[in-house]
Scaffold this active site. Structure first.
Site, PDB file in Angstrom:
ATOM      1  N   ASP A  99       0.807   4.607   2.126  1.00 49.65           N
ATOM      2  CA  ASP A  99       0.158   5.143   3.328  1.00 49.65           C
ATOM      3  C   ASP A  99       0.115   6.668   3.251  1.00 49.65           C
ATOM      4  O   ASP A  99       1.161   7.327   3.124  1.00 49.65           O
ATOM      5  CB  ASP A  99       0.932   4.715   4.589  1.00 49.65           C
ATOM      6  CG  ASP A  99       0.847   3.207   4.824  1.00 49.65           C
ATOM      7  OD1 ASP A  99       0.042   2.539   4.154  1.00 49.65           O
ATOM      8  OD2 ASP A  99       1.597   2.713   5.693  1.00 49.65           O
ATOM      9  N   ASN A 154       0.840  -1.201   0.000  1.00 53.44           N
ATOM     10  CA  ASN A 154       0.000   0.000   0.000  1.00 53.44           C
ATOM     11  C   ASN A 154       0.869   1.243   0.000  1.00 53.44           C
ATOM     12  O   ASN A 154       2.049   1.182   0.385  1.00 53.44           O
ATOM     13  CB  ASN A 154      -0.868   0.087   1.272  1.00 53.44           C
ATOM     14  CG  ASN A 154      -1.930  -0.986   1.329  1.00 53.44           C
ATOM     15  OD1 ASN A 154      -2.436  -1.434   0.310  1.00 53.44           O
ATOM     16  ND2 ASN A 154      -2.263  -1.403   2.541  1.00 53.44           N
ATOM     17  N   THR A 206       1.511 -11.043  20.102  1.00 50.84           N
ATOM     18  CA  THR A 206       2.174  -9.765  20.383  1.00 50.84           C
ATOM     19  C   THR A 206       1.272  -8.930  21.287  1.00 50.84           C
ATOM     20  O   THR A 206       0.052  -8.896  21.127  1.00 50.84           O
ATOM     21  CB  THR A 206       2.534  -8.998  19.093  1.00 50.84           C
ATOM     22  OG1 THR A 206       1.347  -8.712  18.365  1.00 50.84           O
ATOM     23  CG2 THR A 206       3.488  -9.793  18.224  1.00 50.84           C
ATOM     24  N   ASN A 242       5.686  -4.189   4.206  1.00 50.58           N
ATOM     25  CA  ASN A 242       6.383  -3.781   5.439  1.00 50.58           C
ATOM     26  C   ASN A 242       7.195  -4.953   6.005  1.00 50.58           C
ATOM     27  O   ASN A 242       8.335  -4.788   6.448  1.00 50.58           O
ATOM     28  CB  ASN A 242       5.387  -3.320   6.507  1.00 50.58           C
ATOM     29  CG  ASN A 242       4.586  -2.099   6.088  1.00 50.58           C
ATOM     30  OD1 ASN A 242       4.944  -1.412   5.135  1.00 50.58           O
ATOM     31  ND2 ASN A 242       3.490  -1.824   6.791  1.00 50.58           N
ATOM     32  N   GLY A 245       2.271  -6.757   3.874  1.00 52.30           N
ATOM     33  CA  GLY A 245       3.229  -7.655   3.220  1.00 52.30           C
ATOM     34  C   GLY A 245       4.534  -6.936   2.921  1.00 52.30           C
ATOM     35  O   GLY A 245       5.622  -7.417   3.263  1.00 52.30           O
ATOM     36  N   THR A 256       2.530   2.502  13.780  1.00 49.56           N
ATOM     37  CA  THR A 256       2.133   1.875  12.506  1.00 49.56           C
ATOM     38  C   THR A 256       3.225   0.910  12.047  1.00 49.56           C
ATOM     39  O   THR A 256       4.386   1.292  11.924  1.00 49.56           O
ATOM     40  CB  THR A 256       1.935   2.945  11.400  1.00 49.56           C
ATOM     41  OG1 THR A 256       1.131   3.996  11.914  1.00 49.56           O
ATOM     42  CG2 THR A 256       1.297   2.340  10.166  1.00 49.56           C
ATOM     43  N   GLY A 299       6.339   6.318  10.174  1.00 50.73           N
ATOM     44  CA  GLY A 299       6.191   5.521   8.959  1.00 50.73           C
ATOM     45  C   GLY A 299       6.266   4.034   9.227  1.00 50.73           C
ATOM     46  O   GLY A 299       6.727   3.600  10.284  1.00 50.73           O
ATOM     47  N   ASP A 354       4.365  -5.515  11.904  1.00 53.45           N
ATOM     48  CA  ASP A 354       5.028  -5.951  10.659  1.00 53.45           C
ATOM     49  C   ASP A 354       6.530  -6.077  10.860  1.00 53.45           C
ATOM     50  O   ASP A 354       7.154  -7.042  10.400  1.00 53.45           O
ATOM     51  CB  ASP A 354       4.727  -4.956   9.529  1.00 53.45           C
ATOM     52  CG  ASP A 354       3.243  -4.888   9.215  1.00 53.45           C
ATOM     53  OD1 ASP A 354       2.557  -5.911   9.436  1.00 53.45           O
ATOM     54  OD2 ASP A 354       2.772  -3.823   8.784  1.00 53.45           O
ATOM     55  N   ASP A 389       5.238   6.502  16.532  1.00 54.71           N
ATOM     56  CA  ASP A 389       4.266   5.994  15.557  1.00 54.71           C
ATOM     57  C   ASP A 389       4.310   4.465  15.603  1.00 54.71           C
ATOM     58  O   ASP A 389       5.325   3.872  15.254  1.00 54.71           O
ATOM     59  CB  ASP A 389       4.675   6.508  14.155  1.00 54.71           C
ATOM     60  CG  ASP A 389       3.752   6.021  13.052  1.00 54.71           C
ATOM     61  OD1 ASP A 389       2.749   5.348  13.359  1.00 54.71           O
ATOM     62  OD2 ASP A 389       4.041   6.320  11.880  1.00 54.71           O
TER      63      ASP A 389
HETATM   64  P1  ATP Z   1       0.454  -2.585  14.490  1.00 53.70           P
HETATM   65  O1  ATP Z   1      -0.935  -3.003  14.086  1.00 53.70           O
HETATM   66  O2  ATP Z   1       0.525  -1.225  15.139  1.00 53.70           O
HETATM   67  O3  ATP Z   1       1.448  -2.773  13.414  1.00 53.70           O
HETATM   68  P2  ATP Z   1       0.253  -4.850  16.156  1.00 53.70           P
HETATM   69  O4  ATP Z   1      -1.010  -4.509  16.907  1.00 53.70           O
HETATM   70  O5  ATP Z   1       0.172  -5.865  15.094  1.00 53.70           O
HETATM   71  O6  ATP Z   1       0.947  -3.556  15.632  1.00 53.70           O
HETATM   72  P3  ATP Z   1       1.601  -4.940  18.672  1.00 53.70           P
HETATM   73  O7  ATP Z   1       1.299  -6.092  19.521  1.00 53.70           O
HETATM   74  O8  ATP Z   1       0.977  -3.624  19.028  1.00 53.70           O
HETATM   75  O9  ATP Z   1       1.324  -5.370  17.173  1.00 53.70           O
HETATM   76  O10 ATP Z   1       3.160  -4.691  18.609  1.00 53.70           O
HETATM   77  C1  ATP Z   1       4.047  -5.615  17.993  1.00 53.70           C
HETATM   78  C2  ATP Z   1       5.350  -5.581  18.737  1.00 53.70           C
HETATM   79  O11 ATP Z   1       5.912  -4.277  18.644  1.00 53.70           O
HETATM   80  C3  ATP Z   1       5.251  -5.868  20.234  1.00 53.70           C
HETATM   81  O12 ATP Z   1       5.230  -7.257  20.481  1.00 53.70           O
HETATM   82  C4  ATP Z   1       6.504  -5.179  20.728  1.00 53.70           C
HETATM   83  O13 ATP Z   1       7.639  -5.972  20.485  1.00 53.70           O
HETATM   84  C5  ATP Z   1       6.600  -3.953  19.817  1.00 53.70           C
HETATM   85  N1  ATP Z   1       5.953  -2.778  20.421  1.00 53.70           N
HETATM   86  C6  ATP Z   1       4.690  -2.330  20.233  1.00 53.70           C
HETATM   87  N2  ATP Z   1       4.436  -1.232  20.949  1.00 53.70           N
HETATM   88  C7  ATP Z   1       5.562  -0.966  21.640  1.00 53.70           C
HETATM   89  C8  ATP Z   1       5.953   0.058  22.581  1.00 53.70           C
HETATM   90  N3  ATP Z   1       5.105   1.020  22.960  1.00 53.70           N
HETATM   91  N4  ATP Z   1       7.213   0.003  23.077  1.00 53.70           N
HETATM   92  C9  ATP Z   1       8.075  -0.953  22.701  1.00 53.70           C
HETATM   93  N5  ATP Z   1       7.781  -1.934  21.826  1.00 53.70           N
HETATM   94  C10 ATP Z   1       6.543  -1.950  21.297  1.00 53.70           C
HETATM   95  O1  RIB Z   2       0.334  -2.824   9.495  1.00 50.21           O
HETATM   96  C1  RIB Z   2       0.433  -1.487   9.046  1.00 50.21           C
HETATM   97  C2  RIB Z   2      -0.053  -1.398   7.643  1.00 50.21           C
HETATM   98  O2  RIB Z   2      -1.440  -1.687   7.609  1.00 50.21           O
HETATM   99  C3  RIB Z   2       0.076  -0.023   7.025  1.00 50.21           C
HETATM  100  O3  RIB Z   2       1.316   0.180   6.388  1.00 50.21           O
HETATM  101  C4  RIB Z   2      -1.126   0.062   6.095  1.00 50.21           C
HETATM  102  O4  RIB Z   2      -0.775   0.108   4.743  1.00 50.21           O
HETATM  103  C5  RIB Z   2      -1.977  -1.161   6.413  1.00 50.21           C
HETATM  104  O5  RIB Z   2      -1.831  -2.133   5.459  1.00 50.21           O
END
Ligand code: ATP
Ligand code: RIB
Length: 303
Positions: A14, A12, A221, A44, A42, A249, A288, A253, A247
Site C-alpha cells: 500500500d 499488496n 459490517t 491483512n 488476504g 483502511t 496502515g 480485514d 485510518d
Molecule cells: P474497510 O474497507 O475500510 O477495510 P469495510 O468497509 O470492509 O472496511 P466496515 O464495515 O467499514 O468494513 O468496518 C468493519 C468493522 O470495523 C466494523 O464492523 C466495526 O467493527 C469496525 N469499525 C469500522 N469503523 C469503525 C469506527 N469508526 N469505530 C469503531 N469501529 C469501527
Molecule cells: O482492505 C484494505 C486493502 O484493500 C488494502 O490493504 C489494499 O491493499 C486493498 O487491497
C-alpha cells in the site's frame, strides 16, 4: 492450542498519501506524509488472524521483486506459514495506491499484478494444509475461478468457509450454498442482494436474501455502527466499540481475521462479533492495514 486457519487471497504493498481532501478529477492536490505499508485483503486478514492467536497458512501469489520479498518477510515476522506463497516469474507484486483524508476515510486503486495469477493449481498445491485446518477464509481480490475452487475444495474436505465478498462483485448463485459465513459490508451487501443497508431492519432484510440464497450465516459490517448477525435461528446487532479514528483502511480485514480466530476457537456468535468489533476498533485508531492489526492481549485487555 492455536487453531489452524488457511487464508487464501491477495497481497499488496500500500502506497499511502495523507491529504486534507480528495482530488477532484483533473485536480492536483499537494498532500502530506507518504507511507509504504503492507496490505492486500488476504494478507491483512492473515496477519490479523495470526496476531490474535491463529496458526495461519497464507496462500497467495507475489512477484519476484522487492515488494514481494518484503511482503513475505513481514508475514514471516508474524509467524505466518508462507510455504504456499508462490512467486510469479512474470507478473509484479500487487500494489494499492491509497489516498487518506483527515477523517480517516480513503480511496483505493489496486494494480493486482500477480494476485490475478493465483490459480486453481496453486490452491490444489495447498490441499494438505487445507485438510488440517479448522476453517478457510477467502476474499475476492484474486480470480473468481480460484475462489470458487477454494470453496469447492474446502467443502469436499468438510471444512467451513468464510467468504468476505470484498471488493464488491456479483457472485454466481450456485456459490452461496457452499458458504458457512458471508461477511459483506454495506456496499458489498447492496451489490450481492440489492438492498440498501442503513439500519437494523434493512440489514435484516439483506441478510434474509443471503440466507434464501443458501448461505448458512451472515454478518454485515456496518462501519462505526458495528456488525449485524443473522442465521435461521438468531439475529442481533453488536454496536462498534468507540475509537478515535485515524485510518479505516483494513478495518474489514481485521474484523474478518478476528472473526475467523473466534469461530475456529468455538466462540459463540455474539462473543465472536464482540471480539471482532473490538479488534477492528483498535485497528481504525492506527495507521496502515497490517500495521494497525492488534495482538490478542490488546483485544483481551480492551474487552
Ligand atoms: P474497510 O474497507 O475500510 O477495510 P469495510 O468497509 O470492509 O472496511 P466496515 O464495515 O467499514 O468494513 O468496518 C468493519 C468493522 O470495523 C466494523 O464492523 C466495526 O467493527 C469496525 N469499525 C469500522 N469503523 C469503525 C469506527 N469508526 N469505530 C469503531 N469501529 C469501527
Ligand atoms: O482492505 C484494505 C486493502 O484493500 C488494502 O490493504 C489494499 O491493499 C486493498 O487491497
Amino acid at each position: 492450542m492455536n487453531k489452524k486457519i488457511v487464508v487464501v487471497g491477495s497481497s499488496n504493498t500500500d502506497l499511502v498519501i495523507q491529504t486534507s481532501h480528495f482530488p477532484a478529477p483533473g485536480e492536483t492536490v499537494i498532500g502530506g506524509v507518504f507511507n509504504t505499508f503492507a496490505g492486500g485483503k488476504g494478507a491483512n486478514q492473515a496477519v490479523a488472524a495470526a496476531r490474535l492467536g491463529g496458526l495461519v497458512t497464507f496462500v497467495a501469489r507475489v512477484g519476484i521483486d522487492g515488494f514481494g520479498e518484503k511482503a513475505i518477510a513481514g508475514l514471516k515476522k508474524d509467524h505466518i506459514q508462507t510455504d504456499y506463497i508462490y512467486q510469479d516469474p512474470v507478473h509484479p507484486s500487487g500494489v494499492a495506491t491509497i489516498v487518506l483524508n483527515e477523517t480517516g476515510q480513503n480511496t483505493i486503486v489496486v494494480a493486482p499484478g500477480s494476485n490475478n495469477e493465483l490459480s486453481v493449481q496453486d490452491i490444489e498445491g495447498a490441499k494438505n494444509r487445507i485438510k488440517e485446518a479448522e476453517l478457510v477464509l477467502v476474499q475476492l481480490e484474486v480470480p473468481l475461478q480460484t475462489v470458487k475452487y477454494t470453496i469447492d475444495l474446502a467443502n469436499d474436505l468438510g471444512k467451513k468457509v468464510i467468504l468476505n465478498p470484498a471488493p464488491a462483485i456479483k457472485l454466481p448463485d450456485g456459490l452461496y450454498r457452499k458458504i458457512d459465513l458471508i461477511t459483506p459490508n454495506e456496499t458489498e451487501a447492496f451489490k450481492q442482494v440489492g438492498i440498501v443497508v442503513e439500519d437494523f431492519e434493512s440489514a435484516s432484510e439483506a441478510a434474509t436474501r443471503f440466507l434464501d440464497k443458501g448461505v448458512k450465516n451472515v454478518v454485515i459490517t456496518l462501519g462505526d455502527k458495528g456488525a449485524f448477525f443473522k442465521n435461521s435461528a438468531l439475529e442481533f446487532l453488536v454496536p462498534a466499540m468507540e475509537s478515535v479514528v485515524k485510518d479505516t483502511t483494513g478495518a474489514g480485514d481485521i474484523f474478518n481475521g478476528a472473526l475467523a480466530v473466534a469461530l475456529a476457537e468455538g466462540m459463540r456468535w455474539n462473543e465472536a462479533l464482540e471480539f471482532a468489533n473490538c479488534a477492528a476498533s483498535i485497528g481504525v485508531g492506527r495507521l496502515g492495514a497490517q500495521a494497525s492489526a492488534p495482538f490478542r492481549k490488546e483485544v483481551e485487555d480492551r474487552l
